[in-house]
Each structure stands twice: as structure tokens, then as C-alpha cells.
Scaffold this motif. Structure first.
Motif, PDB file in Angstrom:
ATOM      1  N   ILE A 299      -5.449  -4.266  -7.313  1.00  0.00           N
ATOM      2  CA  ILE A 299      -4.841  -5.318  -6.496  1.00  0.00           C
ATOM      3  C   ILE A 299      -3.792  -4.632  -5.616  1.00  0.00           C
ATOM      4  N   PRO A 300      -3.767  -4.894  -4.311  1.00  0.00           N
ATOM      5  CA  PRO A 300      -2.863  -4.135  -3.434  1.00  0.00           C
ATOM      6  C   PRO A 300      -1.389  -4.445  -3.687  1.00  0.00           C
ATOM      7  N   ILE A 301      -0.667  -3.440  -4.131  1.00  0.00           N
ATOM      8  CA  ILE A 301       0.790  -3.541  -4.283  1.00  0.00           C
ATOM      9  C   ILE A 301       1.376  -2.133  -4.216  1.00  0.00           C
ATOM     10  N   GLY A 302       2.522  -2.021  -3.600  1.00  0.00           N
ATOM     11  CA  GLY A 302       3.260  -0.763  -3.576  1.00  0.00           C
ATOM     12  C   GLY A 302       4.726  -1.067  -3.822  1.00  0.00           C
ATOM     13  N   ALA A 303       5.485  -0.037  -4.156  1.00  0.00           N
ATOM     14  CA  ALA A 303       6.917  -0.237  -4.401  1.00  0.00           C
ATOM     15  C   ALA A 303       7.682   1.007  -3.991  1.00  0.00           C
TER      16      ALA A 303
ATOM     17  N   SER B 217       0.850  -1.193   0.000  1.00  0.00           N
ATOM     18  CA  SER B 217       0.000   0.000   0.000  1.00  0.00           C
ATOM     19  C   SER B 217       0.885   1.242   0.000  1.00  0.00           C
ATOM     20  N   GLY B 218       0.235   2.390  -0.159  1.00  0.00           N
ATOM     21  CA  GLY B 218       0.976   3.646  -0.139  1.00  0.00           C
ATOM     22  C   GLY B 218       1.559   3.942   1.230  1.00  0.00           C
ATOM     23  N   GLY B 219       0.739   3.738   2.267  1.00  0.00           N
ATOM     24  CA  GLY B 219       1.221   3.993   3.621  1.00  0.00           C
ATOM     25  C   GLY B 219       2.429   3.128   3.953  1.00  0.00           C
ATOM     26  N   GLU B 220       2.397   1.879   3.513  1.00  0.00           N
ATOM     27  CA  GLU B 220       3.551   1.008   3.743  1.00  0.00           C
ATOM     28  C   GLU B 220       4.767   1.483   2.961  1.00  0.00           C
ATOM     29  N   GLY B 221       4.515   2.093   1.817  1.00  0.00           N
ATOM     30  CA  GLY B 221       5.626   2.682   1.058  1.00  0.00           C
ATOM     31  C   GLY B 221       6.273   3.797   1.863  1.00  0.00           C
ATOM     32  N   THR B 222       5.441   4.629   2.491  1.00  0.00           N
ATOM     33  CA  THR B 222       5.986   5.710   3.320  1.00  0.00           C
ATOM     34  C   THR B 222       6.782   5.135   4.482  1.00  0.00           C
ATOM     35  N   GLU B 223       6.225   4.101   5.128  1.00  0.00           N
ATOM     36  CA  GLU B 223       6.939   3.486   6.260  1.00  0.00           C
ATOM     37  C   GLU B 223       8.323   3.000   5.821  1.00  0.00           C
ATOM     38  N   ALA B 224       8.349   2.306   4.684  1.00  0.00           N
ATOM     39  CA  ALA B 224       9.629   1.776   4.194  1.00  0.00           C
ATOM     40  C   ALA B 224      10.586   2.917   3.865  1.00  0.00           C
ATOM     41  N   ALA B 225      10.042   3.997   3.301  1.00  0.00           N
ATOM     42  CA  ALA B 225      10.891   5.134   2.938  1.00  0.00           C
ATOM     43  C   ALA B 225      11.499   5.781   4.184  1.00  0.00           C
ATOM     44  N   VAL B 226      10.704   5.870   5.247  1.00  0.00           N
ATOM     45  CA  VAL B 226      11.217   6.448   6.499  1.00  0.00           C
ATOM     46  C   VAL B 226      12.342   5.567   7.045  1.00  0.00           C
ATOM     47  N   LYS B 227      12.119   4.261   7.078  1.00  0.00           N
ATOM     48  CA  LYS B 227      13.145   3.357   7.590  1.00  0.00           C
ATOM     49  C   LYS B 227      14.404   3.415   6.727  1.00  0.00           C
TER      50      LYS B 227
ATOM     51  N   ASP C   3      16.096  10.819  -4.879  1.00  0.00           N
ATOM     52  CA  ASP C   3      16.954   9.741  -4.373  1.00  0.00           C
ATOM     53  C   ASP C   3      16.142   8.482  -4.116  1.00  0.00           C
ATOM     54  N   LEU C   4      14.887   8.696  -3.766  1.00  0.00           N
ATOM     55  CA  LEU C   4      13.972   7.568  -3.608  1.00  0.00           C
ATOM     56  C   LEU C   4      12.567   8.062  -3.927  1.00  0.00           C
ATOM     57  N   LEU C   5      11.722   7.135  -4.345  1.00  0.00           N
ATOM     58  CA  LEU C   5      10.322   7.475  -4.555  1.00  0.00           C
ATOM     59  C   LEU C   5       9.497   6.250  -4.222  1.00  0.00           C
ATOM     60  N   TRP C   6       8.248   6.482  -3.906  1.00  0.00           N
ATOM     61  CA  TRP C   6       7.399   5.321  -3.640  1.00  0.00           C
ATOM     62  C   TRP C   6       6.074   5.465  -4.351  1.00  0.00           C
ATOM     63  N   LEU C   7       5.528   4.286  -4.683  1.00  0.00           N
ATOM     64  CA  LEU C   7       4.402   4.160  -5.599  1.00  0.00           C
ATOM     65  C   LEU C   7       3.435   3.126  -5.031  1.00  0.00           C
ATOM     66  N   ALA C   8       2.173   3.232  -5.371  1.00  0.00           N
ATOM     67  CA  ALA C   8       1.206   2.185  -4.979  1.00  0.00           C
ATOM     68  C   ALA C   8       0.003   2.326  -5.908  1.00  0.00           C
ATOM     69  N   LYS C   9      -1.154   2.552  -5.324  1.00  0.00           N
ATOM     70  CA  LYS C   9      -2.412   2.783  -6.039  1.00  0.00           C
ATOM     71  C   LYS C   9      -2.489   2.133  -7.428  1.00  0.00           C
TER      72      LYS C   9
ATOM     73  N   LEU D  61      18.476  13.568   1.676  1.00  0.00           N
ATOM     74  CA  LEU D  61      17.807  12.794   0.625  1.00  0.00           C
ATOM     75  C   LEU D  61      16.515  13.491   0.209  1.00  0.00           C
ATOM     76  N   LEU D  62      16.230  13.431  -1.089  1.00  0.00           N
ATOM     77  CA  LEU D  62      14.939  13.921  -1.568  1.00  0.00           C
ATOM     78  C   LEU D  62      14.076  12.709  -1.910  1.00  0.00           C
ATOM     79  N   GLY D  63      13.017  12.514  -1.132  1.00  0.00           N
ATOM     80  CA  GLY D  63      12.102  11.385  -1.341  1.00  0.00           C
ATOM     81  C   GLY D  63      10.772  11.882  -1.858  1.00  0.00           C
ATOM     82  N   LEU D  64      10.325  11.318  -2.964  1.00  0.00           N
ATOM     83  CA  LEU D  64       9.048  11.739  -3.551  1.00  0.00           C
ATOM     84  C   LEU D  64       7.979  10.681  -3.324  1.00  0.00           C
ATOM     85  N   ASP D  65       6.876  11.121  -2.752  1.00  0.00           N
ATOM     86  CA  ASP D  65       5.717  10.248  -2.584  1.00  0.00           C
ATOM     87  C   ASP D  65       4.888  10.354  -3.866  1.00  0.00           C
TER      88      ASP D  65
END
Ligand SMILES: Cc1ncc(COP(=O)(O)O)c(C=O)c1O
Length: 407
Positions: free
Chosen positions: A271-275, A117-127, A259-265, A232-236
Motif C-alpha cells: 500500500i503506498p506510504i512513505g515517511a 512514495s520513496g521519491g516523495e520522501g526525497t522531495e520532502a527531505a530536500v525541502k 539527522d533525518l531519514l526517509w522510508l517507503a516501500k 545535515l546527514l540524511g539517509l535514504d
């Protein structure tokens, strides 16, 4: 007892937590850009499950992909490989690398982490950001700057990153280390960065905050600021990704590479997937055992992701989003630009917002009564995020229905 629309609506009030304010409609089917209720009423879906159903509903390729993969292999653990996770990672990394080179002249190597999911993408990005500074650079810089009006999800770090008090109210204590600045205001971001801050996380176009488009040149200056400060510049890109704004990634229109970005939706088309995609140097922070999720990267979701990307390419849906986005914005401005209740009409690609005076939920209800689904963004913005498959006739219908609801 048969589950009719009436009994489902009534039982929802008894059995579900009151977390959602559902309208009293029960959807039974989907057909391209249309949603069809149990009673047969048809609604043109200009929400697309909040920017999820990029291919529309029940797209034949998606349906066939789910059926065929479900018959082969649905899930295995991350102890082993399946046939699709690595190919999807390769495709996503390749697209990120090519986009960075084409729009910003930046050569990079990326790696992917799959979540659900998107929220999980944010969690992973924070970690990832925190562990990169503490274990790769060997100098902890746990602070993360986000901007007011942002939305990064509802899990704890994601909610703490989301700089909107209404989402945090009553959930204190929040995850520490987040600092909030102003969207589109470089000085206010710069003022929050000191040597305890390791990242700036930001949406390219704010979705939930009210479809807020950045001022020209803002992201180039932000990129420069992050480089100067070693941040780091992280784009949601959870909402903006996969063609929503008229390019595959929204950052492509800003001439920068994150430097990093995260995707979902839209990646899973429902089907639930994020990256999370990160430059190789950053990605190496996630060594074995540092982060994981049971369902992430399973065979079914990653195959669906591959098929979604294939359909986007084959049918030029990103190009269609750019063309139809221009048409939608022009039609909205032409038809409603002078309306006394309209404050602003803005957007990028097929992510449009009409900011209004007065009772906006009532307008959204009026659209629904006329057979059009739209959503509220911020407190006063009617948001349109239709499937990328829409044509001019769908847009004409939507603009008419919004005009009717305003009248
Ligand atoms: C930009 C952005 N980030 C994160 C999220 C959270 O995604 P999810 O609801 O899948 O956790 C959303 C959801 O709307 C979003 O728009």
C-alpha cells in the motif's frame, strides 16, 4: 473482449507509455513468497516488488487490516486527525529514537511527515534540509551532496539528487544545487562541502546502483565530517528500511544516527506510504503551509503501516532477515563463488547482489523461465530482495534456479 494474458500484453504496447519493459507475464494472485500468473505458473518472488512486499504477498494480517479499515474510514484530509497517523508517527519516532540511542548513544527527539512514495520522501527531505538552513538557522545553504550510483527517485528533485546520468538524460534543466561525490570515499565528499552546502544525502547500502555495501567505518567518518561542517546527514532508507538488511534501520549497523531519514516501500507492504523522520530541531522547519500532500497520512495507509510493524515484531521478521540473509549469502558464495562469470557476491541481510560478466538480463530471463523472479541492479548485478518471511527451502530453490540460469 476477455482480458487474457495475450490481449493484456498486446494492449500494453498500444495503451501504456513505453516507460516499462514488462515481461509478458500477467500476475493474478500472490501467496506468501509466491506470485501466480494468470496461466497458473508459479514464480518465487525474490524481488518482492523491489523490496516492497516484506510480509510476502496477500499476508492474512495485511488483507484483514485493509478490509477492516476500508470498512471504517479510508481517507480524510490533513485538516483533521484520524485514529492511526499519530500512533504510527509515535511508533516510528520511538523506533528511530531507540535505535539512535542503542547504536550510537545519541539521544534525540524525532517527528514524522507522511508521504506516498520513496521519491516523495526525497522531495520532502530536500525541502526540509533547505528550509532548515534558511529559516531555522537563518543562513541559506541550499547545496546537497549525493553520491554516484545513488538512486533517490524519479521526481525532479529526487532525479536531480540521483547521481546517475542515465536517469537524468533529456530532462535537463535539473533542480540546481546538487553536487556529486563518490560512494564510500570520505575525501571526495569532503571536497564537495563548502559553506553553501547544507546536507549530505546517501543510501546506507546502494540498491539500484548495484547493491553496494559501504566500507567499514565509512559512515562513522561521514557522521563526524557532517558534524564538523555543520551539514545535515540524511539517509535514504527507502529500500533498506524495515528489516531488509537484518536490522530495522540499516544505519543501526553503522553505529551512527542521522539527522533525518526517509522510508517507503516495505512500510505499507504494497500500500503506498512513505515517511520522513527528522530530529525535532530539523523537523520544525516544516511549519504549516510549507509542505503537504493530499493522500499522505490517511487512515487506511497509516493503519496498514501500524499492522506491518506489528507483524514484523510479532514474527521476528527482522531477525529472520538477518538469519536468512546470512544463509542466502553463504549459499550463493558456496554454490557460485568460483563460477567463471561471477565477479562478486555481496549484500547485507536479505538484500543481495551477484555481479556477473556477460549478458545479465539474459540470466534474469533464465531465472524467470525457471520460476524465479529477480531484478537487475546497476548494469551487471542480479539483485535478490525476497520477502522477509522466506525460509531455507525458498533460498535453496532460488540459488538452484540462479545456478541453472548461469549454466
Ligand atoms: C533508495 C531509494 N530511494 C528512493 C526510491 C524511489 O522510490 P519510489 O519509486 O517509491 O518513488 C527508491 C526506489 O527504488 C529507492 O530504492
Amino acid at each position: 473482449m476477455p482480458w487474457t494474458t495475450e490481449s493484456i500484453v498486446a494492449a500494453a504496447g498500444r495503451y501504456l507509455t513505453p516507460s516499462y519493459k514488462n515481461a509478458p507475464i500477467v500476475f493474478a494472485r500472490g501467496e506468501g513468497p509466491w506470485n501466480i500468473a494468470q496461466d497458473g505458473a508459479r514464480y518465487l518472488d525474490f524481488s518482492a516488488g523491489v523490496a516492497v512486499n516484506g510480509l510476502g504477498h496477500n499476508h492474512p494480517d495485511l488483507v484483514a487490516a485493509i478490509a477492516s479499515q476500508a470498512g471504517r474510514l479510508i481517507h480524510q484530509s490533513n485538516y483533521w486527525h484520524n485514529e492511526h497517523a499519530v500512533p504510527l508517527a509515535a511508533d516510528l519516532c520511538d523506533r528511530f529514537e531507540r535505535a539512535a540511542l542503542a547504536c550510537a548513544g545519541v539521544t534525540l527527539q524525532a517527528r514524522a511527515f507522511f508521504c506516498n512514495s520513496g521519491g516523495e520522501g526525497t522531495e520532502a527531505a530536500v525541502k526540509l534540509a533547505r528550509r532548515y538552513h534558511s529559516r531555522v538557522r537563518n543562513r541559506p545553504r541550499p547545496g546537497i551532496v549525493t553520491v554516484k550510483g545513488s538512486f533517490h527517485g524519479r521526481t525532479y528533485a529526487a532525479m536531480s539528487a540521483t547521481a546517475q546520468p542515465k536517469y537524468q538524460d533529456g530532462f535537463e534543466p535539473l533542480v540546481p544545487g546538487f553536487r556529486y561525490a563518490e560512494f564510500g570515499n570520505l575525501d571526495s565528499i569532503a571536497a564537495q562541502i563548502d559553506d553553501t552546502v547544507g546536507a549530505v544525502f546517501i543510501e546506507v547500502v546502494q540498491g539500484e546502483g548495484g547493491v553496494c555495501v559501504p566500507p567499514p567505518g565509512f559512515f562513522r567518518s561521514l557522521r563526524q565530517l557532517c558534524d564538523e561542517r555543520g551539514v545535515l546527514l540524511g539517509l535514504d532508507e527507502v529500500q533498506t528500511g524495515f528489516g531488509r538488511t537484518g536490522t530495522l534501520f540499516a544505519f543501526e549497523q553503522e553505529g551512527i544516527a542521522p539527522d533525518l531519514l526517509w522510508l517507503a516501500k516495505a512500510l505499507g507492504g504494497g500500500i503506498p506510504i512513505g515517511a520522513v523522520l527528522a530530529r525535532q530541531e530539523v523537523a520544525q522547519a516544516l511549519q504549516p503551509g510549507t509542505h503537504a500532500t493530499t493522500f499522505g497520512a490517511n487512515a487506511l495507509v497509516t493503519y496498514v503501516g501500524r499492522v506491518v510493524l506489528g507483524v514484523l515484531d510479532r514474527d521476528d521478521l527482522v531477525g529472520n532477515a538477518a538469519r536468512m540473509g546470512d544463509y542466502l549469502l553463504a549459499r550463493l558464495r558456496d554454490r557460485l563463488g568460483a563460477h567463471s562469470r561471477v565477479v562478486d557476491i555481496r549484500g547485507r541481510g536479505l538484500m543481495c547482489g551477484v555481479q556477473l560478466r556477460g549478458d545479465v538480463p539474459a540470466v534474469i530471463g533464465g531465472c524467470r523461465a525457471g520460476g524465479l523472479l529477480v531484478s537487475l541492479a546497476g548494469t551487471d548485478v542480479v539483485r535478490m530482495t525476497p520477502p522477509l518471511i522466506v525460509d531455507r527451502s525458498h533460498i535453496d530453490f532460488a540459488v538452484d534456479k540462479l545456478a541453472d540460469a548461469l549454466a
